[in-house]
Design a protein around this motif. Structure first.
Motif, short mmCIF file in Angstrom:
data_model
loop_
_atom_site.label_atom_id
_atom_site.label_comp_id
_atom_site.label_asym_id
_atom_site.label_seq_id
_atom_site.Cartn_x
_atom_site.Cartn_y
_atom_site.Cartn_z
N TYR A 46 -26.37 -16.43 -11.05
CA TYR A 46 -26.92 -15.18 -10.52
C TYR A 46 -25.83 -14.36 -9.84
CZ TYR A 46 -31.28 -17.88 -10.99
OH TYR A 46 -32.32 -18.65 -11.46
N ASP A 47 -26.13 -13.09 -9.64
CA ASP A 47 -25.18 -12.17 -9.01
C ASP A 47 -25.27 -12.16 -7.49
OD1 ASP A 47 -23.88 -11.10 -11.29
OD2 ASP A 47 -25.59 -9.79 -11.69
N LYS A 93 -26.64 -13.30 -14.40
CA LYS A 93 -25.53 -12.44 -14.01
C LYS A 93 -25.33 -11.29 -14.99
CE LYS A 93 -22.93 -16.12 -13.94
NZ LYS A 93 -21.81 -17.09 -13.82
N SER A 146 -19.62 -19.40 -11.04
CA SER A 146 -18.96 -18.93 -12.26
C SER A 146 -17.72 -19.75 -12.53
CB SER A 146 -18.59 -17.45 -12.14
OG SER A 146 -17.50 -17.27 -11.26
#
Length: 363
Positions: free
Chosen positions: A70-71, A314, A53
């Protein structure tokens, strides 16, 4: 072929799901860097030395994450888009998954038709890196990842020590330094950061209205298998001309491949191909966010997320085609098979240095 480098993907996925570590004890997780003001931060993971991020303000001071990703680590392990990854040993494509170096032929893993792309099916973006240094506070917080690539990995010759450092500095500058040293044999090296950028926010829709300028008056045309023909052609008068800023989507409908979209290498202007210089500028008119890309590599790949379809990202966002653009500074694709291109060969004891600076602003 011992250690973490050869653990199967399925096993690594189990480790990631468990939040565990590999056989060498390297924890897999996320790491954050943040400026003192708190309005500029990044997250990275040592799975693929990936950029997860980048949070920066818009022209009204609103913060948003401008990188697709992605998370969870598990999603990175299982993902197909190389979101934010450090790709290598050789980024982009190598024709017919083979090359000849110093009279010896090498065969690589095929993962793009007959070609090899981004180092093979388990390139540097699909392995666990070691966290060497992590300084999360101060004026210039940074993190350094390390990976040892063994002789014969994915077919490439020689041992290679690789370091990637992410660092923040004032006012809103992200530096990415990708350095490698060949230890035993001559080898091609071409590392690239594969971040997907959307300056309106990672789930805000397409980037077709983003204004793009590329400081590149030439590009490398491709054949039908997306391999450079060897020609270095002028962009003037073509759909590839971004010398003056224009919307990314202006000519999208006529760009070949996959129903439209860019996936092409540009030859960056400048007499010294390895000098640090401005490569590109992107601005989102809606948010006012802009970024300049600086680097010391001869080429840059423009990719407009042509093959990103229904990708769960995300914060519950679902990414679609043209939902981001990549600006991958790099050596020319398939340079190892094109002696007329700038060389990508690193010999024992030599150092490969790929430095990038991404400068954000908003107005």
């Amino acid at each position: 072929m011992a250690g973490a480098a050869v653990l199967p993907i399925a096993f690594l996925l189990c480790l990631a799901l468990a939040g565990g570590a590999d056989a060498a004890g390297k924890a897999v997780g996320f790491y954050e860097l943040k400026n003192k003001k708190g309005d500029f931060s990044i997250k990275v993971t040592n799975w693929g030395a990936a950029l997860v991020s980048v949070v920066v303000p818009d022209c009204k001071g609103n913060l948003d994450d401008v990188v697709l990703g992605y998370d969870t680590v598990a999603a990175y392990v299982n993902g197909s888009g190389s979101f934010g990854a450090t790709v290598g040993r050789v980024a982009n494509r190598i024709a017919n998954s083979r090359f000849v170096l110093d009279g010896k032929a090498y065969r690589l893993f095929r993962n793009d038709g007959n070609n090899s792309i981004h180092g093979g099916h388990r390139g540097f973006g699909k392995v666990i890196w070691t966290v060497k240094e992590y300084v999360r506070d101060g004026d210039s917080p940074y993190i350094t990842f390390f990976y040892h690539s063994f002789d014969g990995e994915q077919g490439f010759p020689g041992d290679l020590d690789v370091y990637v450092t992410y660092q923040l500095s004032s006012p809103y500058v992200l530096s990415i330094r990708m350095h490698a040293t060949a230890l035993s044999k001559a080898t091609p090296v071409n590392l690239a950061n594969h971040a997907y950028w959307n300056l309106g926010g990672h789930g805000s829709g397409d980037v077709l209205k983003h204004e793009l300028q590329l400081l590149a008056s030439r590009y490398t045309p491709l054949d039908k298998s997306k391999i450079p023909t060897g020609q270095i052609a002028a962009v003037s008068g073509t759909m590839y001309d971004f010398l003056a800023p224009k919307p990314v989507g202006k000519h999208m409908e006529i760009v070949p491949g996959g129903g439209g979209g860019y996936d092409i290498n540009y030859a960056v202007d400048g007499e010294d191909q390895y000098a640090m210089r401005r490569v590109a500028r992107v601005r989102d008119p809606a948010s006012g966010r802009a970024m300049e890309v600086w680097a010391n590599q001869p080429g840059v790949q423009l990719y407009t997320s042509n093959w990103v379809i229904n990708e769960k990202g995300k914060a519950g966002k679902v990414y679609q085609q043209y939902g981001a653009l990549c600006l991958e500074t790099q050596a020319y694709p398939d340079a190892v098979n094109h002696p007329e291109f700038p060389s990508s060969i690193v010999r024992p004891g030599q150092a490969y240095k790929h430095d990038m600076e991404i400068k954000f602003s908003a107005h």
